[in-house]
Design a protein around this motif. Structure first.
Motif, PDB file in Angstrom:
ATOM      1  N   ALA A   1     -37.918  -0.111 -13.166  1.00  0.00           N
ATOM      2  CA  ALA A   1     -38.905   0.630 -13.954  1.00  0.00           C
ATOM      3  C   ALA A   1     -40.268  -0.028 -13.808  1.00  0.00           C
ATOM      4  O   ALA A   1     -40.375  -1.205 -13.460  1.00  0.00           O
ATOM      5  CB  ALA A   1     -38.495   0.698 -15.421  1.00  0.00           C
ATOM      6  N   VAL A   2     -41.299   0.758 -14.075  1.00  0.00           N
ATOM      7  CA  VAL A   2     -42.677   0.246 -14.071  1.00  0.00           C
ATOM      8  C   VAL A   2     -43.262   0.479 -15.452  1.00  0.00           C
ATOM      9  O   VAL A   2     -43.201   1.592 -15.990  1.00  0.00           O
ATOM     10  CB  VAL A   2     -43.543   0.953 -13.012  1.00  0.00           C
ATOM     11  N   TYR A   3     -43.825  -0.584 -16.012  1.00  0.00           N
ATOM     12  CA  TYR A   3     -44.451  -0.529 -17.332  1.00  0.00           C
ATOM     13  C   TYR A   3     -45.925  -0.876 -17.221  1.00  0.00           C
ATOM     14  O   TYR A   3     -46.348  -1.576 -16.295  1.00  0.00           O
ATOM     15  CB  TYR A   3     -43.796  -1.526 -18.292  1.00  0.00           C
ATOM     16  N   LEU A   4     -46.690  -0.392 -18.194  1.00  0.00           N
ATOM     17  CA  LEU A   4     -48.057  -0.854 -18.401  1.00  0.00           C
ATOM     18  C   LEU A   4     -48.058  -1.735 -19.632  1.00  0.00           C
ATOM     19  O   LEU A   4     -47.639  -1.307 -20.716  1.00  0.00           O
ATOM     20  CB  LEU A   4     -49.012   0.327 -18.597  1.00  0.00           C
ATOM     21  N   TYR A   5     -48.498  -2.964 -19.464  1.00  0.00           N
ATOM     22  CA  TYR A   5     -48.615  -3.899 -20.583  1.00  0.00           C
ATOM     23  C   TYR A   5     -50.084  -4.086 -20.919  1.00  0.00           C
ATOM     24  O   TYR A   5     -50.912  -4.272 -20.017  1.00  0.00           O
ATOM     25  CB  TYR A   5     -48.031  -5.265 -20.211  1.00  0.00           C
ATOM     26  N   GLU A   6     -50.404  -4.032 -22.211  1.00  0.00           N
ATOM     27  CA  GLU A   6     -51.744  -4.427 -22.619  1.00  0.00           C
ATOM     28  C   GLU A   6     -51.885  -5.929 -22.416  1.00  0.00           C
ATOM     29  O   GLU A   6     -50.899  -6.643 -22.216  1.00  0.00           O
ATOM     30  CB  GLU A   6     -51.990  -4.046 -24.076  1.00  0.00           C
ATOM     31  N   GLU A   7     -53.102  -6.410 -22.454  1.00  0.00           N
ATOM     32  CA  GLU A   7     -53.345  -7.806 -22.085  1.00  0.00           C
ATOM     33  C   GLU A   7     -52.579  -8.801 -22.955  1.00  0.00           C
ATOM     34  O   GLU A   7     -52.292  -9.916 -22.523  1.00  0.00           O
ATOM     35  CB  GLU A   7     -54.848  -8.107 -22.136  1.00  0.00           C
ATOM     36  N   ASN A   8     -52.237  -8.401 -24.167  1.00  0.00           N
ATOM     37  CA  ASN A   8     -51.466  -9.318 -25.018  1.00  0.00           C
ATOM     38  C   ASN A   8     -49.995  -9.371 -24.624  1.00  0.00           C
ATOM     39  O   ASN A   8     -49.212 -10.133 -25.206  1.00  0.00           O
ATOM     40  CB  ASN A   8     -51.591  -8.910 -26.491  1.00  0.00           C
ATOM     41  N   LEU A   9     -49.601  -8.530 -23.643  1.00  0.00           N
ATOM     42  CA  LEU A   9     -48.231  -8.473 -23.112  1.00  0.00           C
ATOM     43  C   LEU A   9     -47.194  -8.084 -24.169  1.00  0.00           C
ATOM     44  O   LEU A   9     -46.000  -8.330 -24.007  1.00  0.00           O
ATOM     45  CB  LEU A   9     -47.834  -9.814 -22.472  1.00  0.00           C
ATOM     46  N   ILE A  10     -47.664  -7.483 -25.254  1.00  0.00           N
ATOM     47  CA  ILE A  10     -46.743  -7.057 -26.315  1.00  0.00           C
ATOM     48  C   ILE A  10     -46.585  -5.541 -26.307  1.00  0.00           C
ATOM     49  O   ILE A  10     -45.473  -5.024 -26.252  1.00  0.00           O
ATOM     50  CB  ILE A  10     -47.235  -7.548 -27.696  1.00  0.00           C
ATOM     51  N   VAL A  11     -47.702  -4.825 -26.369  1.00  0.00           N
ATOM     52  CA  VAL A  11     -47.655  -3.369 -26.350  1.00  0.00           C
ATOM     53  C   VAL A  11     -47.423  -2.910 -24.917  1.00  0.00           C
ATOM     54  O   VAL A  11     -48.126  -3.316 -24.000  1.00  0.00           O
ATOM     55  CB  VAL A  11     -48.970  -2.767 -26.886  1.00  0.00           C
ATOM     56  N   ARG A  12     -46.415  -2.060 -24.732  1.00  0.00           N
ATOM     57  CA  ARG A  12     -46.094  -1.630 -23.371  1.00  0.00           C
ATOM     58  C   ARG A  12     -45.740  -0.151 -23.356  1.00  0.00           C
ATOM     59  O   ARG A  12     -45.359   0.430 -24.370  1.00  0.00           O
ATOM     60  CB  ARG A  12     -44.948  -2.451 -22.803  1.00  0.00           C
ATOM     61  N   GLU A  13     -45.838   0.444 -22.154  1.00  0.00           N
ATOM     62  CA  GLU A  13     -45.532   1.861 -21.969  1.00  0.00           C
ATOM     63  C   GLU A  13     -44.855   2.034 -20.611  1.00  0.00           C
ATOM     64  O   GLU A  13     -45.371   1.580 -19.586  1.00  0.00           O
ATOM     65  CB  GLU A  13     -46.817   2.689 -22.015  1.00  0.00           C
ATOM     66  N   LYS A  14     -43.696   2.697 -20.606  1.00  0.00           N
ATOM     67  CA  LYS A  14     -43.012   2.966 -19.342  1.00  0.00           C
ATOM     68  C   LYS A  14     -43.666   4.163 -18.661  1.00  0.00           C
ATOM     69  O   LYS A  14     -43.840   5.210 -19.265  1.00  0.00           O
ATOM     70  CB  LYS A  14     -41.531   3.256 -19.567  1.00  0.00           C
ATOM     71  N   ILE A  15     -44.038   4.004 -17.380  1.00  0.00           N
ATOM     72  CA  ILE A  15     -44.688   5.096 -16.662  1.00  0.00           C
ATOM     73  C   ILE A  15     -43.851   5.599 -15.486  1.00  0.00           C
ATOM     74  O   ILE A  15     -44.174   6.636 -14.898  1.00  0.00           O
ATOM     75  CB  ILE A  15     -46.088   4.679 -16.153  1.00  0.00           C
ATOM     76  N   TRP A  16     -42.767   4.874 -15.132  1.00  0.00           N
ATOM     77  CA  TRP A  16     -41.915   5.320 -14.036  1.00  0.00           C
ATOM     78  C   TRP A  16     -40.580   4.603 -14.139  1.00  0.00           C
ATOM     79  O   TRP A  16     -40.513   3.453 -14.582  1.00  0.00           O
ATOM     80  CB  TRP A  16     -42.557   5.004 -12.678  1.00  0.00           C
ATOM     81  N   SER A  17     -39.506   5.270 -13.732  1.00  0.00           N
ATOM     82  CA  SER A  17     -38.199   4.626 -13.616  1.00  0.00           C
ATOM     83  C   SER A  17     -37.446   5.233 -12.452  1.00  0.00           C
ATOM     84  O   SER A  17     -37.683   6.389 -12.073  1.00  0.00           O
ATOM     85  CB  SER A  17     -37.392   4.757 -14.913  1.00  0.00           C
ATOM     86  N   SER A  18     -36.537   4.480 -11.882  1.00  0.00           N
ATOM     87  CA  SER A  18     -35.807   4.936 -10.697  1.00  0.00           C
ATOM     88  C   SER A  18     -34.944   6.138 -11.044  1.00  0.00           C
ATOM     89  O   SER A  18     -34.280   6.170 -12.083  1.00  0.00           O
ATOM     90  CB  SER A  18     -34.945   3.805 -10.143  1.00  0.00           C
ATOM     91  N   PRO A  19     -34.929   7.136 -10.171  1.00  0.00           N
ATOM     92  CA  PRO A  19     -34.113   8.334 -10.415  1.00  0.00           C
ATOM     93  C   PRO A  19     -32.650   8.083 -10.085  1.00  0.00           C
ATOM     94  O   PRO A  19     -32.276   7.057  -9.515  1.00  0.00           O
ATOM     95  CB  PRO A  19     -34.722   9.360  -9.458  1.00  0.00           C
ATOM     96  N   SER A  20     -31.827   9.046 -10.415  1.00  0.00           N
ATOM     97  CA  SER A  20     -30.389   8.894 -10.190  1.00  0.00           C
ATOM     98  C   SER A  20     -29.998   9.124  -8.739  1.00  0.00           C
ATOM     99  O   SER A  20     -28.858   8.890  -8.351  1.00  0.00           O
ATOM    100  CB  SER A  20     -29.614   9.878 -11.077  1.00  0.00           C
ATOM    101  N   THR A  21     -30.952   9.568  -7.911  1.00  0.00           N
ATOM    102  CA  THR A  21     -30.641   9.907  -6.520  1.00  0.00           C
ATOM    103  C   THR A  21     -31.035   8.808  -5.543  1.00  0.00           C
ATOM    104  O   THR A  21     -31.043   9.024  -4.343  1.00  0.00           O
ATOM    105  CB  THR A  21     -31.364  11.198  -6.122  1.00  0.00           C
ATOM    106  N   SER A  22     -31.397   7.632  -6.037  1.00  0.00           N
ATOM    107  CA  SER A  22     -31.836   6.557  -5.148  1.00  0.00           C
ATOM    108  C   SER A  22     -30.717   6.164  -4.202  1.00  0.00           C
ATOM    109  O   SER A  22     -29.541   6.169  -4.565  1.00  0.00           O
ATOM    110  CB  SER A  22     -32.272   5.338  -5.969  1.00  0.00           C
TER     111      SER A  22
END
Length: 699
Positions: free
Chosen positions: A442-463
């Protein structure tokens, strides 16, 4: 009404309009460069090329040239080439043209504009237009600084519509950027008003005296004969009436200081803003009028980043019908930062990495324990190497270091990305041995404090176990870090994850297809065969395909470009031993000095035959062998490069020869033909690698 009659009527309207302002044309100070042509006294040294099936026709009155089906039905092509043009500073090329049609959306006609640099094998496509219109349109094209002579090439392509026509009214070359404009020219530099029933931008000054907002003087000439653009609130019908003026779309990457002069009559009832807009309609506010002197010319400066095509939009919002006016003049652009700004453009290469030398600016969390490891794989037929070359380095995380744990989590932190910018993240990943691949990477965006995060991508089931491209666009109002997270919930679900060729660019990922027009010698086979031809087409020819080849234990599982795209291959089951398939490039102009062929090839299978690359000089029967590989090479896509010299017209030939058995599929992808020395020869790179490297593995 016939297309040519339409052209004449529109031409009459254009001439009527421009005659009003002809008296001040000489005041604009814009000098036309060689290569410019208004077709008043002929075609200015332009010549038809022998590849044309029809010729451009000069109108009897000498006002424009046109192309139609008068001399034949069916698709037609006509190429017009300028005289030799000398090296110049940054130059703006403008083409005033019209494409007419009698059957909308049916095999549209097209006008292409190329540049032909001296000493290059290819013409480089600068701009292409196919939208039909009942009026003249303006194409604005920036030509970067060049130290070599060149020619401008105009290519008209008529489709099947027998009522279609293409006309060119004027070709103009001037020093400077296409974004710059003092509005003294009749064409107003290709700027365009977005029509609104109530409020619109108009040309002011000169002989125009039809509005109470007319100024006593423009900024350029400092007198009443000079021109400027203005918008007046007098016709506003409701609150927040908006008028927009859009610049030409940029056609080459640029960044620097965008400046202009403006006047605002009443500050409290007007908002004046500046936006950039990409081809997908994404707006970004970059400036707003806040501190200025009313009813006086004010200077505004703002740094602009244009790594992908954008338009600049001047927007005025009125909150009253008596709010007054906004006037605009003397737009300019400089490649240097604005004097009153210290903004440093973020270099996205700092957040990109191919892992060939190190892990760049990426870091790991030591609390994760043994995590992502930079590795390379010996050439083998069991596991693929990296994506970059097939023999280079990539990052790998696996369960080998966590064999006595129930699972693991691995973090890979990218550098900090500045806020309020649109980013595109692209990377390649491969997974092996996972029984459940969904969200294992998965790929996350972390704010600079490395606490608040948001997932923006994850591997699909067809990999599956091939290098596959992933991409995601994002924009955040605060500084963020890109974080790759590899997750294994239990030992039995875990396997290997490879990560390679991470790139971060500015703009929406959809700009990938419409970014800047690619090098004409590059071919990924994603859209078509790129002009490559074969002497015959049957089951034993080269085939364009995607996915895996039909025969087991030979051929690739996917293409090299994205993992899910197209490539060219031979199907050994359709051929007999020793049978050849030959793929010819388009005819390349001869140039002096080195030229480089870069390509990816796939030769996997116990019966694999031969892949050859030849040079075929026009007019000669003998072919020169440039490169050869024989037999099984690797399960990976491998990159190679070869240099050659040829100062005569020639072609490059890819020849595949079927081997001993059905397990003899051969594939090629991502071909690049370019002038100059190859940066490195793949065979040299491979043979010079230290095989005892501690990170070199076989798995």
């Amino acid at each position: 009404m016939s297309p040519i009659v339409k052209v004449l009527l529109v031409l009459q309207l254009y001439v009527t309009f421009t005659c009003v302002a002809n008296e001040v044309d000489f005041l604009s100070g814009t000098k036309k460069l060689p290569g410019s042509c208004d077709f008043q006294g002929g075609i200015c040294g332009y010549e038809s090329e022998n590849t044309s099936s029809v010729e451009w026709i000069l109108n009897e009155e000498g006002r424009y040239i046109s192309l139609d089906h008068s001399f034949g039905d069916g698709p037609q092509k006509s190429v017009l080439v300028s005289p030799d043009l000398q090296p110049m500073e940054w130059t703006c090329l403008r083409v005033i043209y019209q494409i007419s049609t009698s059957v909308p959306d049916y095999d549209p006609s097209k006008l292409n504009v190329y540049i032909r640099p001296e000493g290059e094998s290819f013409d480089f496509l600068l701009w292409s237009g196919s939208d039909p219109s009942d009026s003249w349109l303006i194409a604005s094209i920036d030509l970067k600084n060049t130290s070599q002579s060149y020619k401008i090439v105009l290519e008209g392509l008529l489709g099947e519509d027998t009522g279609a026509s293409i006309a060119i009214f004027e070709i103009s070359l001037t020093l400077g950027y296409c974004l710059a404009c003092d509005f003294e020219e009749n064409s107003i530099c290709g700027y365009m008003n977005f029509w609104n029933p109530n409020v619109n931008w108009f040309v002011g000054g000169g002989a125009v005296r039809n509005s109470p907002s007319t100024l006593t003087m423009d900024h350029t000439l400092k007198n009443e004969t000079g021109h400027y653009m203005y918008v007046d609130s007098i016709y506003a019908k409701r609150i927040q009436e908006v008028a927009q003026l859009m610049s030409p779309i940029t056609t080459t990457p640029m960044s620097g200081c965008f400046s202009f002069h403006y006047q605002i009559q009443k500050a409290s009832e007007i908002e004046f803003m500046l936006y950039t807009r990409d081809k997908y309609g994404h707006y970004e506010e970059i400036w707003k009028a806040e501190e200025y002197t009313p009813s006086k010319w004010n200077l505004a400066e703002v740094n602009i980043r244009a790594p992908y095509p954008i338009a600049v939009i001047f927007e005025v919002a009125f909150y009253s019908a008596v709010a007054g006016y906004v006037a605009l003049d003397d737009i300019s652009f400089s490649p240097h930062l604005c004097a009153n700004e210290t903004d440093i453009f973020f270099d996205t290469s700092e957040a990109s990495c191919d892992f060939e030398d190190d892990i760049c600016s990426f870091k790991q969390d030591i609390r994760d324990g043994p995590g992502w490891t930079r590795v390379t794989v010996k050439r083998n037929v069991y596991r693929p190497g990296d994506h970059t070359t097939g023999q280079g380095y990539f990052l790998l995380t696996s369960t080998k270091s966590s064999r006595f744990q129930s699972g693991y989590i691995r973090h890979l932190y990218g550098p900090t990305l500045p806020e309020d910018l649109k980013y595109c993240l692209r990377f390649f990943y491969a997974m092996y041995g996972y029984s459940k691949v969904t969200s294992t990477l998965a790929v996350y965006l972390y704010e600079e404090n490395l606490i608040v995060r948001e997932k923006i991508w994850s591997s699909p089931s067809t990999s599956k176990g091939i290098w596959t491209e992933a991409e995601v666009s994002f924009q955040k109002p605060m500084s963020t870090k890109i974080v790759f997270v590899s997750l294994c919930k239990s030992f039995w679900d875990c396997g290997l994850i490879g990560l390679d060729d991470i790139t971060v660019t500015l703009g929406d990922c959809r700009n990938k297809q419409g970014l800047w027009l690619s090098h004409p010698g590059e071919c990924t086979f994603e859209v078509d065969g790129c002009g490559y031809t074969q002497q015959k087409r049957d089951r034993s020819s080269w085939h364009r395909t995607r996915g895996s080849t039909p025969t087991s234990f030979t051929g690739p599982q996917g293409d090299h470009t994205t993992g899910v795209g197209y490539y060219m291959y031979i199907e050994a089951s359709n051929m007999h031993m020793g049978q050849k398939a030959r793929l010819f490039s388009q005819l390349l102009r001869g140039v002096y000095g080195l030229q480089c062929v870069t390509f990816f090839y796939h030769m996997y299978g116990s019966g694999t035959g031969i892949l050859n690359v030849y040079l075929k000089v026009e007019g000669e029967n003998k072919e020169q062998l440039l490169w050869r590989r024989v037999g099984d090479q690797s399960i990976s896509w491998l990159r190679d490069q070869v240099e050659y010299k040829c100062n005569r017209n020639h072609k490059i030939i890819f020849e595949a020869i079927r081997g001993l058995s059905l397990k003899s599929d051969i594939a090629i992808d991502d071909i690049s033909l370019q002038k100059g020395s190859c940066k490195e020869l793949e065979i040299t790179r491979y043979s010079s690698r230290i095989l005892e490297d501690l990170n070199e593995i076989e798995y």
